[in-house]
Design a protein around this motif. Sequence first.
Motif, short mmCIF file in Angstrom:
data_model
loop_
_atom_site.label_atom_id
_atom_site.label_comp_id
_atom_site.label_asym_id
_atom_site.label_seq_id
_atom_site.Cartn_x
_atom_site.Cartn_y
_atom_site.Cartn_z
N GLY A 110 59.33 65.22 82.69
CA GLY A 110 59.21 66.63 82.38
C GLY A 110 58.06 66.95 81.44
N GLN A 111 57.69 66.00 80.57
CA GLN A 111 56.56 66.21 79.66
C GLN A 111 55.28 66.46 80.45
OE1 GLN A 111 55.68 62.84 77.18
NE2 GLN A 111 53.85 63.77 76.30
N HIS A 112 55.04 65.66 81.47
CA HIS A 112 53.82 65.80 82.27
C HIS A 112 53.94 66.94 83.28
CE1 HIS A 112 52.72 62.00 80.47
NE2 HIS A 112 53.86 61.48 80.89
N ILE A 113 55.16 67.20 83.74
CA ILE A 113 55.37 68.31 84.68
C ILE A 113 55.06 69.64 84.00
CG2 ILE A 113 57.12 69.57 86.00
CD1 ILE A 113 58.46 66.84 86.54
N ILE A 114 55.60 69.84 82.79
CA ILE A 114 55.37 71.12 82.10
C ILE A 114 53.91 71.28 81.73
CG2 ILE A 114 55.81 70.36 79.72
CD1 ILE A 114 57.10 73.59 81.34
N SER A 115 53.25 70.18 81.38
CA SER A 115 51.83 70.24 81.06
C SER A 115 51.01 70.68 82.27
CB SER A 115 51.36 68.86 80.58
OG SER A 115 49.97 68.86 80.35
N SER A 158 43.19 81.53 80.94
CA SER A 158 43.24 82.32 79.71
C SER A 158 43.30 81.46 78.45
CB SER A 158 44.45 83.25 79.74
OG SER A 158 45.64 82.51 79.91
N MET A 159 43.50 80.16 78.58
CA MET A 159 43.61 79.28 77.42
C MET A 159 42.79 78.03 77.65
SD MET A 159 47.71 79.57 76.54
CE MET A 159 47.55 78.63 75.03
N ASN A 160 42.19 77.52 76.57
CA ASN A 160 41.41 76.29 76.71
C ASN A 160 42.33 75.07 76.67
OD1 ASN A 160 42.00 75.65 73.99
ND2 ASN A 160 40.21 76.83 73.28
N GLY A 161 41.74 73.91 76.90
CA GLY A 161 42.52 72.68 77.01
C GLY A 161 43.30 72.33 75.77
N ASP A 162 42.70 72.53 74.58
CA ASP A 162 43.38 72.19 73.33
C ASP A 162 44.61 73.06 73.10
OD1 ASP A 162 41.55 70.23 72.81
OD2 ASP A 162 40.27 71.50 71.56
N ARG A 163 44.50 74.35 73.42
CA ARG A 163 45.65 75.24 73.23
C ARG A 163 46.75 74.93 74.23
NH1 ARG A 163 43.41 81.37 71.86
NH2 ARG A 163 42.38 80.82 69.89
N LEU A 164 46.34 74.60 75.45
CA LEU A 164 47.34 74.22 76.45
C LEU A 164 48.08 72.96 76.02
CD1 LEU A 164 45.48 74.82 79.85
CD2 LEU A 164 47.51 75.99 79.03
N SER A 224 52.91 70.49 73.93
CA SER A 224 53.52 69.62 72.92
C SER A 224 54.64 70.33 72.17
CB SER A 224 52.46 69.11 71.94
OG SER A 224 51.47 68.36 72.60
N MET A 225 54.43 71.62 71.88
CA MET A 225 55.44 72.39 71.17
C MET A 225 56.70 72.54 72.03
SD MET A 225 54.54 73.10 68.13
CE MET A 225 55.78 74.32 67.76
N ILE A 226 56.51 72.82 73.31
CA ILE A 226 57.66 72.95 74.22
C ILE A 226 58.43 71.63 74.29
CG2 ILE A 226 58.35 73.30 76.62
CD1 ILE A 226 56.01 75.29 76.86
N CYS A 227 57.70 70.53 74.45
CA CYS A 227 58.33 69.22 74.53
C CYS A 227 59.04 68.85 73.23
CB CYS A 227 57.30 68.15 74.88
SG CYS A 227 56.67 68.26 76.57
N LEU A 228 58.44 69.23 72.10
CA LEU A 228 59.04 68.95 70.79
C LEU A 228 60.38 69.69 70.65
CD1 LEU A 228 58.77 67.63 67.99
CD2 LEU A 228 57.58 69.70 67.24
#
Length: 485
Positions: free
Chosen positions: A436-441, A451-457, A462-466
């Motif tokens: 799920g970590q890689h799926i959500i990413s 609308s978002m760059n790679g770092d923000r994504l 990471s926040m969702i997974c945390l």
Amino acid sequence: MDIKLGLMIVGVAYCMVYFFDSFFKSCAHYPYIKFLEGTGLKIGLFNLQWTTTAFNRSLLRFGNIRSNTKFLKVWFSIGLIASLILLPIAILLLIYSLVQNFVSSNENNLITPVIPGINLPASEILFYSATLIICSVLHELGHALAAVKEDVQVLNIGVTVFYILPVAYVNLNSENLKSIDPWKRLKILTAGIWHNLLLSFVCYLAYLSLPAILSIAFNTGKGVAIYEASKMSPLIGLKGLEIGDMITKINDCEVKTENTWVDCLHSVNKMNGMCFDPDAVRELDETSILRHLSSGLVECCEETKKGNVCFEFVDKDGSILELPSHVCLPAKTIMSKSEYYCSKIDHKCPKGSHCFIPQLNGSHLFKIRALNKPNIFYMGLTDDFLRTLRVSPYIPKFYFKTPVFAETIRKMLEYITIISLGLAIINVVPCFYMDGQHIISTLLYLSLSKSMNGDRLLLLSSMICLIFTALLIVHCVLTMWPFIF
């Protein structure tokens, strides 16, 4: 062999192997080091790891067959859809299960971690281990086949054994995986979840069909057979029950399935009286001086009469008593003459007989009817049956003397159905170290990359997974707390 002794022997074996492994490595023993490199074996403290590339060519050959290519494309597309449907369901199940810890008992929690010896019988650890290896192998096979289909390199596959619990894994080329189309990447990431879902579904269908599948060798719906008993069970032994006995009736309750077995045992708590013929009562009565006990019951038998029980005569209509209020009767003899049962509330008996309630503090009288055996009489608790005997609805026809074979298959199907579904649900939840970590990413990249760059994504992922990792850990701790403390 006792399961605890077996685990201790395994632990000692691990320590010896780890000692010699460390010794040979410290001496730079060349043949031993070459042996480890050649076999792909790694030895740790209480764990073994084995990796190999021997199956890579077979996977490539299978995935590149033209007919298989078309099939795999459709197969993993369906798997992607099924996994994406499961994702929100799994998240809701996790949140619901977490809330259940605070509002009600967690005995029937939908998501429960399983730890052998704590909330899983230690005697079933082999079923648990076998299920883990089957579920994890098919899970990782899904990832490997999907990777081959999408031209992502499979580096190796392997198995890690933590003490006696095996888990399979597959290593893919991460650079290849990141460089392909996101939808193709999702097919690879969800392939293992899809295989676990399908495995659970197939095993569930097999579980439902098992009576028909085994009907050649086993009858069902005609009683239950004892296939396992505790060493300390008071019901097993000379003149008692034996492994393989087929029980068809308890008192006047017909036993046909596992559910009716439990219902019949509990019915004895309500219908705890028996209908006796007055003439038989007068003939067998051995009443002594009545003694009122602190429990509120009355004792009317001498202490030396171990097989006798004091019965209270319950008048049917409140008229003048035809018999003494309490009689002392030999339990086995009088029970063999009784075919009807009653209770203090509903004490209706056939004409010419009367209701008698045994004066037993919490215990009950059981008349057990087993196929091809005389009636077995027992005085004790309902829990003596439920806690010390394990019964099966599969009655052997021929060849098999006990239902162990049928129960082994049924137990295996139960384990695979539940654990495979559990692995699918947990793996799809966006938690660290899960699929799920890689799926959500990947899903966030598909929906928000413009609308978002790679770092923000990466930060958002990471926040969702945390958050969900923390929720899962809290849920597991709350669920297991009553079992551990």
